[in-house]
Design a protein around this motif. Structure first.
Motif, short mmCIF file in Angstrom:
data_model
loop_
_atom_site.label_atom_id
_atom_site.label_comp_id
_atom_site.label_asym_id
_atom_site.label_seq_id
_atom_site.Cartn_x
_atom_site.Cartn_y
_atom_site.Cartn_z
N PHE A 1 0.83 -1.21 0.00
CA PHE A 1 0.00 0.00 0.00
C PHE A 1 0.87 1.26 0.00
CE2 PHE A 1 -3.49 -2.78 1.41
CZ PHE A 1 -4.58 -2.19 0.80
N GLU A 2 1.85 1.30 0.88
CA GLU A 2 2.69 2.50 0.99
C GLU A 2 3.42 2.80 -0.31
OE1 GLU A 2 3.62 2.45 5.80
OE2 GLU A 2 5.08 1.58 4.41
N ALA A 3 3.79 1.76 -1.04
CA ALA A 3 4.49 1.95 -2.30
C ALA A 3 3.65 2.70 -3.33
CB ALA A 3 4.92 0.60 -2.88
N GLU A 4 2.32 2.70 -3.12
CA GLU A 4 1.43 3.36 -4.06
C GLU A 4 0.74 4.58 -3.47
OE1 GLU A 4 1.61 2.69 -7.04
OE2 GLU A 4 2.51 0.70 -7.09
N GLY A 5 1.28 5.11 -2.35
CA GLY A 5 0.79 6.37 -1.82
C GLY A 5 -0.28 6.26 -0.75
N PHE A 6 -0.50 5.06 -0.21
CA PHE A 6 -1.47 4.88 0.86
C PHE A 6 -0.77 4.86 2.22
CE2 PHE A 6 -3.72 3.37 -2.77
CZ PHE A 6 -5.08 3.44 -2.50
N ILE A 7 -1.45 5.39 3.24
CA ILE A 7 -0.97 5.29 4.61
C ILE A 7 -1.80 4.23 5.33
CG2 ILE A 7 -0.16 7.67 4.66
CD1 ILE A 7 -2.67 8.36 6.33
N TRP A 8 -1.22 3.70 6.42
CA TRP A 8 -1.86 2.62 7.20
C TRP A 8 -2.29 3.15 8.56
CZ3 TRP A 8 1.07 -1.25 10.61
CH2 TRP A 8 0.19 -2.23 11.10
N GLY A 9 -3.56 2.92 8.90
CA GLY A 9 -4.08 3.36 10.19
C GLY A 9 -3.50 2.62 11.37
N GLY A 10 -2.79 1.53 11.14
CA GLY A 10 -2.12 0.82 12.23
C GLY A 10 -0.97 1.60 12.83
N LYS A 11 -0.55 2.68 12.17
CA LYS A 11 0.55 3.49 12.69
C LYS A 11 0.06 4.69 13.50
CE LYS A 11 3.95 1.99 9.31
NZ LYS A 11 4.85 2.33 8.18
N TRP A 12 -1.25 4.77 13.72
CA TRP A 12 -1.81 5.82 14.56
C TRP A 12 -1.93 5.34 16.00
CZ3 TRP A 12 -6.56 6.35 10.88
CH2 TRP A 12 -6.16 6.95 9.68
N VAL A 13 -1.75 6.24 16.96
CA VAL A 13 -1.96 5.84 18.35
C VAL A 13 -3.41 5.43 18.55
CG1 VAL A 13 -2.41 8.19 19.21
CG2 VAL A 13 -1.47 6.46 20.75
N GLU A 14 -4.36 6.12 17.89
CA GLU A 14 -5.74 5.65 17.86
C GLU A 14 -5.86 4.72 16.65
OE1 GLU A 14 -4.89 8.86 17.80
OE2 GLU A 14 -5.63 9.77 19.65
N TYR A 15 -5.40 3.51 16.81
CA TYR A 15 -5.13 2.60 15.71
C TYR A 15 -6.41 2.19 14.97
CZ TYR A 15 -6.31 -0.36 19.67
OH TYR A 15 -6.93 -0.90 20.78
N ASP A 16 -6.23 1.99 13.68
CA ASP A 16 -7.28 1.49 12.79
C ASP A 16 -6.58 0.52 11.85
OD1 ASP A 16 -9.55 1.09 11.34
OD2 ASP A 16 -9.91 3.19 10.85
N VAL A 17 -6.35 -0.68 12.34
CA VAL A 17 -5.47 -1.62 11.66
C VAL A 17 -6.01 -2.06 10.31
CG1 VAL A 17 -4.27 -3.85 11.91
CG2 VAL A 17 -4.52 -2.35 13.89
N MET A 18 -7.31 -2.03 10.16
CA MET A 18 -7.92 -2.45 8.89
C MET A 18 -7.82 -1.40 7.80
SD MET A 18 -11.98 -1.87 9.81
CE MET A 18 -11.80 -2.31 11.55
N HIS A 19 -7.44 -0.18 8.14
CA HIS A 19 -7.66 0.99 7.30
C HIS A 19 -6.43 1.42 6.51
CE1 HIS A 19 -9.65 4.93 6.47
NE2 HIS A 19 -8.44 5.44 6.60
#
Length: 269
Positions: free
Chosen positions: A236-254
């Motif tokens: 995902f990151e290779a194509e410009g997407f960020i991952w919600g799993g890296k937020w303290v208020e995590y959203d691992v699916m996002h």
């Protein structure tokens, strides 16, 4: 109205390939960097920079004006609820493996100047719906916004993930089912518009990948984040997407299409 449907990025533009936005000459180095990053990530949106009553204002081609720095000292909650453009770009999103739990208040990408993204992707459900096109993503066809290369980026992610799943079928348990692409709604517990409303976000297997409001065992979150396959995040990151799993208020699916954050990381390294 409710409408729901059941990245190396080939980033839009690389550094040095776009002319500078008119008016950046008097900006500080940090301000000029942020304007450049936005110009690369959202080509054709910004038309100029002006200084108004001592404030830097970003002007779009349609004449919409966004204050870069409103000069306010904000709490973490205020920066989420009412960010300016500087707030939106202030926290560093670091691609690659997650090594530790994020510090308090660290959620790069959750500070969103929603009106700016509406300028890019559509101002209401009707405009967004008209901008969407079908994308075959893993086992489903989903609607994703075709503007600014978002749908094209999701297709490239899908191709990357298809290769990963072919080599390691266990990854199906992480990724399937795919849900939550286009759905006009606010974020749970807030008045802020979800990026699913603009059809630039996708959720994978919500039954396995927790969201902080629903997860009853926060003490195991670092392990759960680390357990999420890094090769999926990298795709995902290779194509410009960020991952919600890296937020303290995590959203691992996002996963959310936010090329400006990946571009800024690259530009500052």
């Amino acid at each position: 109205m409710t409408l729901c449907t059941v990245v190396l990025v080939v980033f839009p533009v690389f550094a040095g390939q776009m002319p500078e936005i008119p008016g950046v000459e008097g900006l500080s180095q940090g301000q000029r960097l942020d304007v450049s990053v936005l110009n690369q990530a959202y080509p054709g949106i910004l038309a100029g920079v002006e200084v108004e009553d001592g404030q830097v204002v970003l002007v779009t081609g349609s004449g919409k004006r966004f204050v870069y720095d409103d000069g306010r000292t904000k709490t973490a909650r205020e920066a989420l609820d009412d960010p300016d453009m500087e707030d939106m770009l202030a926290q560093t999103y670091e691609p690659g493996p997650l090594r530790e739990d994020p510090p308090a208040g660290h959620h790069p990408g959750r500070r969103r100047v929603t009106a700016f993204f509406q300028e890019v992707y559509g101002h209401d459900a009707g405009e967004v719906s008209a901008a969407c096109r079908p994308v075959r993503f893993l086992d489903r066809t989903v609607l994703f916004n075709a503007k600014n290369g978002a749908a094209d980026a999701l297709e490239r992610v899908s191709a990357r993930l298809a290769g990963l799943v072919a080599r390691d079928p266990v990854l199906r348990q992480v990724l399937y089912p795919v849900v939550g692409t286009f759905c006009w709604r606010t974020i749970a517990g807030t008045k802020r518009l979800s990026m699913h409303s603009l059809a630039i976000a996708v959720d994978v297997n919500p039954g396995r990948n927790p969201y902080w409001r629903h997860h009853r065992r926060p003490s195991d979150m670092l392990a759960r984040r680390r357990d999420f396959p890094k090769e999926v995040v990298e795709a995902f990151e290779a194509e410009g997407f960020i991952w919600g799993g890296k937020w303290v208020e995590y959203d691992v699916m996002h996963f959310e299409y936010r090329p400006e954050l990946l571009i800024k990381f690259r530009e500052t390294r």
